[in-house]
Design an enzyme around this catalytic site. Structure first.
Site, PDB file in Angstrom:
ATOM      1  CE  LYS A 111      -4.035  -1.875  -0.001  1.00 54.54           C
ATOM      2  NZ  LYS A 111      -4.892  -1.843  -1.141  1.00 54.54           N
ATOM      3  CE  LYS A 194      -4.339 -10.139  -3.704  1.00 55.64           C
ATOM      4  NZ  LYS A 194      -5.033  -9.979  -2.479  1.00 55.64           N
ATOM      5  CE  LYS A 197     -13.728  -7.097  -3.105  1.00 55.73           C
ATOM      6  NZ  LYS A 197     -13.598  -7.112  -1.660  1.00 55.73           N
TER       7      LYS A 197
HETATM    8  P1  TYM Z   1     -10.533  -8.919   0.811  1.00 57.73           P
HETATM    9  O1  TYM Z   1     -11.779  -8.129   0.792  1.00 57.73           O
HETATM   10  O2  TYM Z   1      -9.355  -8.420   0.072  1.00 57.73           O
HETATM   11  O3  TYM Z   1     -10.802 -10.380   0.337  1.00 57.73           O
HETATM   12  C1  TYM Z   1     -11.831 -11.133   0.933  1.00 57.73           C
HETATM   13  C2  TYM Z   1     -11.504 -12.591   0.934  1.00 57.73           C
HETATM   14  O4  TYM Z   1     -11.236 -13.042  -0.394  1.00 57.73           O
HETATM   15  C3  TYM Z   1      -9.971 -13.667  -0.420  1.00 57.73           C
HETATM   16  N1  TYM Z   1      -9.332 -13.374  -1.708  1.00 57.73           N
HETATM   17  C4  TYM Z   1      -8.753 -14.319  -2.450  1.00 57.73           C
HETATM   18  N2  TYM Z   1      -8.619 -15.645  -2.262  1.00 57.73           N
HETATM   19  C5  TYM Z   1      -8.009 -16.353  -3.236  1.00 57.73           C
HETATM   20  N3  TYM Z   1      -7.536 -15.784  -4.378  1.00 57.73           N
HETATM   21  C6  TYM Z   1      -7.660 -14.457  -4.608  1.00 57.73           C
HETATM   22  N4  TYM Z   1      -7.236 -13.922  -5.730  1.00 57.73           N
HETATM   23  C7  TYM Z   1      -8.283 -13.656  -3.616  1.00 57.73           C
HETATM   24  N5  TYM Z   1      -8.572 -12.341  -3.506  1.00 57.73           N
HETATM   25  C8  TYM Z   1      -9.215 -12.185  -2.318  1.00 57.73           C
HETATM   26  C9  TYM Z   1      -9.177 -13.067   0.719  1.00 57.73           C
HETATM   27  O5  TYM Z   1      -8.151 -13.933   1.124  1.00 57.73           O
HETATM   28  C10 TYM Z   1     -10.253 -12.935   1.751  1.00 57.73           C
HETATM   29  O6  TYM Z   1     -10.459 -14.159   2.398  1.00 57.73           O
HETATM   30  N6  TYM Z   1      -8.724  -7.975   5.302  1.00 57.73           N
HETATM   31  C11 TYM Z   1      -9.684  -8.772   4.587  1.00 57.73           C
HETATM   32  C12 TYM Z   1     -11.100  -8.631   5.100  1.00 57.73           C
HETATM   33  C13 TYM Z   1     -11.220  -8.871   6.551  1.00 57.73           C
HETATM   34  C14 TYM Z   1     -11.210 -10.143   7.209  1.00 57.73           C
HETATM   35  C15 TYM Z   1     -11.302  -9.854   8.580  1.00 57.73           C
HETATM   36  C16 TYM Z   1     -11.131 -11.449   6.740  1.00 57.73           C
HETATM   37  C17 TYM Z   1     -11.333  -7.910   7.504  1.00 57.73           C
HETATM   38  N7  TYM Z   1     -11.371  -8.516   8.723  1.00 57.73           N
HETATM   39  C18 TYM Z   1     -11.320 -10.882   9.540  1.00 57.73           C
HETATM   40  C19 TYM Z   1     -11.153 -12.473   7.711  1.00 57.73           C
HETATM   41  C20 TYM Z   1     -11.229 -12.188   9.068  1.00 57.73           C
HETATM   42  C21 TYM Z   1      -9.644  -8.350   3.137  1.00 57.73           C
HETATM   43  O7  TYM Z   1      -9.288  -7.258   2.795  1.00 57.73           O
HETATM   44  O8  TYM Z   1     -10.124  -9.241   2.318  1.00 57.73           O
END
Ligand code: TYM
Length: 329
Positions: A111, A194, A197
Site C-alpha cells: 500500500k 492474484k 478487485k
Molecule cells: P478482501 O476483501 O481483500 O478479500 C476477501 C476474501 O477473499 C480472499 N481473496 C482471495 N482468495 C483467493 N484468491 C484471490 N485472488 C483472492 N482475492 C481475495 C481473501 O483472502 C479474503 O479471504 N482484510 C480482509 C477482510 C477482513 C477479514 C477480517 C477477513 C477484515 N477482517 C477478519 C477475515 C477475518 C480483506 O481485505 O479481504
C-alpha cells in the site's frame, strides 16, 4: 461448537478470488459451526471512498453474499460498523501491537508503494482491526485466501501477547481453515499476480455470460508450446489453475495432455473455461438483483446479524476489560 469467522471488504463486487478463497467454503460449513460473516466496511475506509458510494458498496457486497448462499438463519451476517465493540477492542489491542511488526507486513509495504499520498495510520493498523474482528468472537477458524496468511499470523501474535501479558486465556489463536487443499490463491487473467478487485483482471459474480466469455477470451497466454512436456509460462499456468478450481479433473487432464503433446488450442481451453465459470457463477448472478432490491429483507438480515454479533463481542470485551483491570466505581 467451534466458532468460524470471515469477512470481505466493501469495495467493488465479489470476484472469483473472494468466492473460492473464502465465501464458497463458508457457505458449505454453515450447519456445522457457529458462524460469523461480515462486510468489512471500516477496513474499506483506508482508501477514502466517497460518502455517496460508501453505503452502496456495503449493499452490493451484502446482496452478493446472500446470493452466494450465506444463510442469515444459520450464520450471523453483519456489517462491521454496526458492531462498535469491535472498534473498542481494536483500541485496546493497538496498545499491544508494535509499529515495527506492522511496518513489516507485506500488505502495508504494498500500500505504501501503491498509495504514496495516503499512507494513513489505518493502513498500518489494518491487521489489528482484522485481529479485533476475529478475536471479538474468539473465533478459532478463519476461512480466507492465501493472501491473508500474514494477517492471521499477526492475529495469533496479538492473542498470545494479550494472554501472556495479563496471565489469562481469553483469546484462542485463530488459524486458516483447511478444506483439504490448503489456502488458495486464484490468479488473475492478466498473466501474473492474484485476482483482485482493483487489478482489472477479475471475473465478478455479477458478470453476465457475454462479459465472462469476453474477459476469458482476452486472457493473456503465449504463442503455444513447441516442445512436448515443456514448462508452462505463468499466464498459461494461471488459466490451468482457474480451470482446476472451476472444472472437474477430467477436463483439466484433457487440456493438460493437449498442452503436453503441443496440440492445445488456447481458444478451446478458454471456451471451456468460460463455460465452466458460467456454470458456477450464473446461478448466483440470477439471485443478486432480487436480493439487492429487497430493502426490507436486507434491513432484517443486518439487524439480526448485528444483534447476534454485538452480544458475542460484548461478552468477549467484558473478559478483555476485566483482564486489563478496568473496574466500575
Ligand atoms: P478482501 O476483501 O481483500 O478479500 C476477501 C476474501 O477473499 C480472499 N481473496 C482471495 N482468495 C483467493 N484468491 C484471490 N485472488 C483472492 N482475492 C481475495 C481473501 O483472502 C479474503 O479471504 N482484510 C480482509 C477482510 C477482513 C477479514 C477480517 C477477513 C477484515 N477482517 C477478519 C477475515 C477475518 C480483506 O481485505 O479481504
Amino acid at each position: 461448537m467451534e466458532t468460524v469467522l470471515s469477512g470481505i471488504r466493501s469495495t467493488g463486487h465479489l470476484h472469483l478470488g473472494n468466492y473460492y478463497g473464502a465465501l464458497k467454503n463458508f457457505v458449505k460449513i454453515q450447519d456445522s459451526y457457529k458462524c460469523f460473516f461480515f462486510v468489512a466496511d471500516i477496513h474499506s475506509l483506508t482508501t477514502h471512498p466517497h460518502p455517496s458510494d460508501f453505503h452502496e458498496g456495503v449493499k452490493i457486497i451484502l446482496s452478493e453474499y446472500l446470493a452466494a448462499g450465506l444463510d442469515p438463519e444459520k450464520s450471523a451476517i453483519y456489517v462491521q460498523s454496526d458492531v462498535p465493540e469491535i472498534c473498542e477492542l481494536y483500541t485496546l489491542l493497538n496498545m499491544i501491537s508494535y509499529v515495527g511488526e506492522l511496518e513489516r507486513t507485506v500488505s502495508f509495504k504494498d500500500k505504501v508503494r501503491q498509495q504514496k499520498n495516503n499512507v494513513n495510520a489505518g493502513l498500518l493498523t489494518y491487521p489489528v482491526l482484522m485481529a479485533s474482528d476475529i478475536l471479538a468472537h474468539r473465533a478459532t477458524k478463519v476461512p480466507v485466501g492465501k493472501d491473508q496468511d500474514q494477517h492471521l499470523e499477526i492475529a495469533r501474535t496479538i492473542a498470545r501477547r494479550f494472554n501472556t501479558l495479563y496471565g489469562v486465556e481469553v483469546f484462542p489463536e485463530p488459524v486458516n481453515m483447511d478444506f483439504g487443499s490448503g489456502a488458495i490463491k486464484v490468479p488473475g487473467l492478466d498473466g501474473n499476480g492474484k485476482m483482485g478487485k482493483s487489478e482489472g483482471n477479475g471475473i465478478f459474480l455479477c458478470d453476465d455470460e457475454k462479459t465472462i466469455s469476453k474477459k476469458v477470451m482476452k486472457a493473456v497466454t503465449d504463442a503455444g508450446p513447441t516442445t512436448p512436456n515443456s514448462e508452462m509460462p505463468e499466464s498459461v499456468a494461471n488459466l490451468f489453475k482457474i480451470l482446476s478450481i472451476v472444472s472437474d479433473k477430467s477436463t483439466v487432464d484433457y487440456f493438460k495432455e493437449k498442452y503436453n503433446d503441443c496440440s492445445i488450442r488456447y481458444g478451446d481451453l478458454k471456451k471451456q473455461l468460460a463455460q465452466d465459470i458460467c456454470k458456477q457463477t450464473l446461478p448466483i448472478k440470477a439471485r443478486i438483483d432480487d436480493i439487492y432490491n429487497d430493502a426490507e429483507y436486507l434491513h432484517k438480515v443486518v439487524k439480526q446479524g448485528a444483534d447476534k454479533a454485538r452480544e458475542s463481542a460484548a461478552a468477549t470485551l467484558a473478559l478483555a476489560r476485566k483482564a486489563i483491570g478496568f473496574k466500575a466505581f
